[in-house]
Motif scaffolding. Sequence first.
Motif, mmCIF file in Angstrom:
data_model
loop_
_atom_site.group_PDB
_atom_site.id
_atom_site.type_symbol
_atom_site.label_atom_id
_atom_site.label_comp_id
_atom_site.label_asym_id
_atom_site.label_seq_id
_atom_site.Cartn_x
_atom_site.Cartn_y
_atom_site.Cartn_z
ATOM 1 N N ASP A 1 1.036 -1.239 0.241
ATOM 2 C CA ASP A 1 -0.263 -0.380 -0.222
ATOM 3 C C ASP A 1 1.127 0.831 -0.268
ATOM 4 N N LEU A 2 1.509 1.355 1.051
ATOM 5 C CA LEU A 2 3.112 2.744 0.404
ATOM 6 C C LEU A 2 3.740 2.450 -0.312
ATOM 7 N N GLY A 3 3.568 0.792 -1.035
ATOM 8 C CA GLY A 3 4.802 0.802 -2.408
ATOM 9 C C GLY A 3 6.237 1.464 -2.018
ATOM 10 N N THR A 4 6.546 0.996 -0.615
ATOM 11 C CA THR A 4 8.460 1.059 -0.260
ATOM 12 C C THR A 4 8.378 -0.375 0.769
ATOM 13 N N ARG A 5 9.599 -0.460 0.717
ATOM 14 C CA ARG A 5 10.184 -2.153 2.179
ATOM 15 C C ARG A 5 10.031 -1.219 3.779
ATOM 16 N N LEU A 6 9.552 -1.533 4.092
ATOM 17 C CA LEU A 6 9.239 -1.106 5.682
ATOM 18 C C LEU A 6 10.570 -1.756 6.633
ATOM 19 N N LEU A 7 10.561 -3.466 6.363
ATOM 20 C CA LEU A 7 11.518 -4.241 7.197
ATOM 21 C C LEU A 7 12.754 -4.977 5.700
ATOM 22 N N THR A 8 13.622 -5.576 6.552
ATOM 23 C CA THR A 8 14.559 -6.251 5.508
ATOM 24 C C THR A 8 14.433 -7.471 6.981
ATOM 25 N N ARG A 9 14.229 -8.776 6.045
ATOM 26 C CA ARG A 9 14.356 -9.937 7.125
ATOM 27 C C ARG A 9 15.226 -11.128 6.514
ATOM 28 N N SER A 10 15.046 -11.559 7.297
ATOM 29 C CA SER A 10 16.605 -13.474 7.419
ATOM 30 C C SER A 10 16.079 -14.610 7.905
ATOM 31 N N THR A 11 16.747 -15.284 7.692
ATOM 32 C CA THR A 11 15.743 -15.742 8.723
ATOM 33 C C THR A 11 16.057 -16.018 10.044
ATOM 34 N N ARG A 12 17.339 -15.118 10.274
ATOM 35 C CA ARG A 12 17.222 -14.300 11.936
ATOM 36 C C ARG A 12 17.564 -13.683 12.733
ATOM 37 N N ASN A 13 16.809 -12.714 11.397
ATOM 38 C CA ASN A 13 16.687 -10.824 11.553
ATOM 39 C C ASN A 13 16.320 -10.346 11.318
ATOM 40 N N VAL A 14 15.443 -9.179 11.964
ATOM 41 C CA VAL A 14 14.345 -8.301 11.466
ATOM 42 C C VAL A 14 15.475 -6.891 11.605
ATOM 43 N N ALA A 15 14.596 -6.268 10.936
ATOM 44 C CA ALA A 15 15.437 -4.363 10.414
ATOM 45 C C ALA A 15 14.924 -4.027 9.941
ATOM 46 N N LEU A 16 14.851 -2.474 10.656
ATOM 47 C CA LEU A 16 13.804 -0.823 9.600
ATOM 48 C C LEU A 16 14.775 -1.148 8.444
ATOM 49 N N THR A 17 14.033 -0.377 7.607
ATOM 50 C CA THR A 17 14.654 0.072 6.778
ATOM 51 C C THR A 17 15.160 1.761 6.865
ATOM 52 N N ALA A 18 15.772 2.271 6.012
ATOM 53 C CA ALA A 18 15.626 3.859 6.284
ATOM 54 C C ALA A 18 14.334 4.273 6.372
ATOM 55 N N HIS A 19 13.358 3.778 5.279
ATOM 56 C CA HIS A 19 12.220 4.428 4.847
ATOM 57 C C HIS A 19 11.196 3.697 6.269
ATOM 58 N N GLY A 20 11.101 2.882 6.955
ATOM 59 C CA GLY A 20 10.825 2.009 7.866
ATOM 60 C C GLY A 20 11.205 2.612 8.867
ATOM 61 N N THR A 21 12.097 3.349 9.674
ATOM 62 C CA THR A 21 12.541 4.186 10.564
ATOM 63 C C THR A 21 11.912 5.744 10.257
ATOM 64 N N LEU A 22 11.785 6.136 9.511
ATOM 65 C CA LEU A 22 10.753 7.237 9.100
ATOM 66 C C LEU A 22 9.590 7.237 9.900
ATOM 67 N N PHE A 23 8.919 6.133 8.822
ATOM 68 C CA PHE A 23 7.670 5.357 8.752
ATOM 69 C C PHE A 23 6.897 5.619 10.425
ATOM 70 N N LEU A 24 7.609 5.097 11.514
ATOM 71 C CA LEU A 24 7.670 4.322 12.414
ATOM 72 C C LEU A 24 6.954 5.111 13.300
ATOM 73 N N PRO A 25 7.807 6.373 13.526
ATOM 74 C CA PRO A 25 6.609 8.039 14.340
ATOM 75 C C PRO A 25 5.780 7.974 13.887
ATOM 76 N N GLU A 26 5.696 8.399 12.038
ATOM 77 C CA GLU A 26 4.145 8.376 11.889
ATOM 78 C C GLU A 26 3.207 7.149 12.367
ATOM 79 N N ALA A 27 3.569 6.278 12.486
ATOM 80 C CA ALA A 27 2.710 5.393 12.531
ATOM 81 C C ALA A 27 2.548 4.977 14.091
ATOM 82 N N ARG A 28 2.864 5.561 14.756
ATOM 83 C CA ARG A 28 2.179 5.827 16.721
ATOM 84 C C ARG A 28 1.634 6.917 16.617
ATOM 85 N N GLU A 29 2.339 7.956 15.776
ATOM 86 C CA GLU A 29 0.888 8.903 15.800
ATOM 87 C C GLU A 29 0.008 8.432 15.821
ATOM 88 N N LEU A 30 -0.137 8.082 14.719
ATOM 89 C CA LEU A 30 -1.814 7.671 14.062
ATOM 90 C C LEU A 30 -2.429 6.295 15.020
#
Length: 306
Positions: free
Chosen positions: A44-73
Amino acid sequence: MPVELHQLRCFIAVADELHFGHAAQKLDMLPSALGRYIKLLEEDLGTRLLTRSTRNVALTAHGTLFLPEARELIERADDIQKRFQKLARQNAGRLRIGAIDSAAVSLIPHVLHHFREQWPEVELSFLEDKSSRLLPKLKTGRLDLIFIRPQSLMDSALFSQFLFYEDVVLAISEKHPLANRTEINVEDLRDIPLIVPEKRVRPHSYDLTLSLFDHAGFKPNLMQIADEKQTIINMVAAELGAAVMPRWVMRMASLNIKFLPIGQGYENIRSKLPMSAVWVKGARDDARDNMMKIVMDELPVIAGLY
């Protein structure tokens, strides 16, 4: 497609935990379902928010920017929900109930307890009075629901729901020779003064006693010296006479009183003490309807109290 609040909650949970399994457990859902919601959000957003591997999950740069916006909403949405839920509780309505003394003894406390458990936000008020005084208040909108003796000619604007008949006993001084009996027959009352209220004040109570003698072959000795039940009980205790009364008066604290079941002729009077719920026809009232549902659901228990 518009972003859904549940998708945002899923994203925030993963961002906080950085682990799909832990986030899914926190949200009480399967990790596979959680993964689908994250994927839909990213689409829906047209961008990756998370990177995933078999063991790790991390926020992408867009994910980091989007997180406070999501919390506020989410915070704003939760705040709106809480505010309107509070308004709904404040404006959930009120229920004004009236009842005669018989209903006030057991029926009203029983149903109010159950109603308060389910609808604590509804403002409740209660008035105890005679049927003749409660009916005008119901018709003029000052009461929403009343529990009374049904009238022979009920106003066509009112709806009456019959509930039960009350049992009847004879109150008599424990010093009276008949006090040792296990039950009283109509013939036993030939020479006993019976205390009754004035017919104009309490017509049902007056007719209750008189109807006991419909087929007795003699007229009762009636004494109109008191109208209120507690006063009548006190008169009986003073050995001024006996009284035919609803069974619930046995709960009144009084010395020197014996309450006896009425045997022969009892069938004639049981129908003289009906209890009904009455309300105005066509008036929509969720609080009243919810109360009546409780009344009808609890009716076997309530009727057993009378």
